[in-house]
Motif scaffolding. Structure first.
Motif, PDB file in Angstrom:
ATOM      1  N   LYS A 277       0.839  -1.203   0.000  1.00 26.45           N
ATOM      2  CA  LYS A 277       0.000   0.000   0.000  1.00 26.45           C
ATOM      3  C   LYS A 277       0.876   1.256   0.000  1.00 26.45           C
ATOM      4  O   LYS A 277       0.611   2.218  -0.732  1.00 26.45           O
ATOM      5  N   SER A 278       1.926   1.237   0.789  1.00 22.98           N
ATOM      6  CA  SER A 278       2.844   2.372   0.855  1.00 22.98           C
ATOM      7  C   SER A 278       3.503   2.620  -0.500  1.00 22.98           C
ATOM      8  O   SER A 278       3.632   3.764  -0.952  1.00 22.98           O
ATOM      9  N   PHE A 279       3.901   1.544  -1.170  1.00 24.26           N
ATOM     10  CA  PHE A 279       4.531   1.691  -2.482  1.00 24.26           C
ATOM     11  C   PHE A 279       3.531   2.235  -3.504  1.00 24.26           C
ATOM     12  O   PHE A 279       3.859   3.111  -4.303  1.00 24.26           O
ATOM     13  N   MET A 280       2.295   1.756  -3.458  1.00 24.03           N
ATOM     14  CA  MET A 280       1.277   2.247  -4.391  1.00 24.03           C
ATOM     15  C   MET A 280       1.010   3.732  -4.166  1.00 24.03           C
ATOM     16  O   MET A 280       0.807   4.486  -5.130  1.00 24.03           O
ATOM     17  N   THR A 281       1.055   4.174  -2.917  1.00 25.23           N
ATOM     18  CA  THR A 281       0.877   5.593  -2.613  1.00 25.23           C
ATOM     19  C   THR A 281       2.013   6.411  -3.215  1.00 25.23           C
ATOM     20  O   THR A 281       1.798   7.483  -3.796  1.00 25.23           O
ATOM     21  N   LYS A 282       3.220   5.889  -3.116  1.00 24.13           N
ATOM     22  CA  LYS A 282       4.395   6.556  -3.695  1.00 24.13           C
ATOM     23  C   LYS A 282       4.280   6.636  -5.222  1.00 24.13           C
ATOM     24  O   LYS A 282       4.570   7.674  -5.838  1.00 24.13           O
ATOM     25  N   VAL A 283       3.855   5.545  -5.848  1.00 24.26           N
ATOM     26  CA  VAL A 283       3.688   5.508  -7.305  1.00 24.26           C
ATOM     27  C   VAL A 283       2.594   6.489  -7.729  1.00 24.26           C
ATOM     28  O   VAL A 283       2.765   7.242  -8.700  1.00 24.26           O
ATOM     29  N   ALA A 284       1.468   6.488  -7.012  1.00 29.67           N
ATOM     30  CA  ALA A 284       0.371   7.404  -7.340  1.00 29.67           C
ATOM     31  C   ALA A 284       0.847   8.852  -7.289  1.00 29.67           C
ATOM     32  O   ALA A 284       0.548   9.640  -8.198  1.00 29.67           O
ATOM     33  N   ALA A 285       1.575   9.216  -6.259  1.00 31.40           N
ATOM     34  CA  ALA A 285       2.078  10.594  -6.126  1.00 31.40           C
ATOM     35  C   ALA A 285       3.024  10.941  -7.268  1.00 31.40           C
ATOM     36  O   ALA A 285       2.984  12.046  -7.820  1.00 31.40           O
ATOM     37  N   SER A 286       3.868   9.987  -7.646  1.00 29.67           N
ATOM     38  CA  SER A 286       4.815  10.225  -8.741  1.00 29.67           C
ATOM     39  C   SER A 286       4.076  10.421 -10.072  1.00 29.67           C
ATOM     40  O   SER A 286       4.416  11.308 -10.854  1.00 29.67           O
ATOM     41  N   MET A 287       3.053   9.605 -10.313  1.00 29.43           N
ATOM     42  CA  MET A 287       2.297   9.733 -11.555  1.00 29.43           C
ATOM     43  C   MET A 287       1.456  11.012 -11.570  1.00 29.43           C
ATOM     44  O   MET A 287       1.321  11.666 -12.609  1.00 29.43           O
ATOM     45  N   ASP A 288       0.936  11.408 -10.418  1.00 22.19           N
ATOM     46  CA  ASP A 288       0.180  12.671 -10.328  1.00 22.19           C
ATOM     47  C   ASP A 288       1.060  13.859 -10.672  1.00 22.19           C
ATOM     48  O   ASP A 288       0.604  14.829 -11.276  1.00 22.19           O
ATOM     49  N   ALA A 289       2.333  13.785 -10.291  1.00 22.17           N
ATOM     50  CA  ALA A 289       3.267  14.887 -10.524  1.00 22.17           C
ATOM     51  C   ALA A 289       3.994  14.778 -11.857  1.00 22.17           C
ATOM     52  O   ALA A 289       4.751  15.660 -12.228  1.00 22.17           O
TER      53      ALA A 289
END
Length: 193
Positions: A180-192
């Motif tokens: 879940k933590s990794f998916m949150t990191k990926v989501a933030a990276s893709m949002d930016a």
């Protein structure tokens, strides 16, 4: 941006498949145009055939088997790779994409026997990947996938283009929380992105 997402995993229920869906959803929500290239779903043939190798340094045309993929790569302004690391390398299907599509005249030119990178339409690169083993074990092995993305791809695309490498190590010991933590990191990276 026009973003080519190269996805390489054969199992639609895998964690990697979830990462792939997240990548496409977040990039789309951010307003990007996505060319979602699922290499397994498209039945991409990773084998460099005899004639392709013989013609490797020749000008290629529309009849070339890799031509549709070359066109997609050349239309892209950014590249996002989504794949697992197997045996300290890319899955064979993704390695085959590089072998068959990153050709002379596409990703580089040969000038007086020297390579000149030329994939300057790509202004941004990101890789999202998973490793079964730990970061330490990958480092001991030289972490070839990280080096290929951070060095080879960086040298091939537009000079100065940002290159992001997001890796979830130790999948064999992962928990719901680490995933879940990794998916949150990926989501933030893709949002930016």
């Amino acid at each position: 941006m026009n973003i080519l997402v190269l996805y390489a995993h054969p199992v639609e229920t895998s964690f990697n498949a979830g990462l792939h869906r997240l990548i496409v959803e977040r990039l789309t929500a951010a307003g990007h145009t996505i060319d979602d290239c699922d290499l397994y779903a498209e039945d991409f043939d990773p084998r460099l055939m005899r004639q392709e190798r013989l013609d490797y340094h020749n000008q290629r045309g529309a009849a070339d088997p890799a031509s549709p993929y070359v066109e997609r790569l050349l239309r892209a302004e950014a590249l996002v790779l989504s794949y697992p690391v197997w045996n300290y390398g890319f899955p064979a299907i993704l390695k085959g994409f590089f072998d068959r599509v990153f050709l002379p005249g596409v990703s580089f030119r040969l000038v007086d026997g020297k390579v000149q990178p030329s994939l300057h339409n790509i202004r941004k690169v990101a890789a999202v990947t998973t490793y079964g083993g730990s970061r330490f074990r990958a480092m001991v092995m030289g972490d070839p996938p990280r080096r290929l993305v951070k060095r080879m791809l960086r040298a091939t695309v537009k000079p100065g283009a940002p290159v992001t490498y997001l890796a979830h190590y130790a999948m064999n010991l992962s928990t719901d929380q680490t995933r879940k933590s990794f998916m949150t990191k990926v989501a933030a990276s893709m949002d930016a992105f």
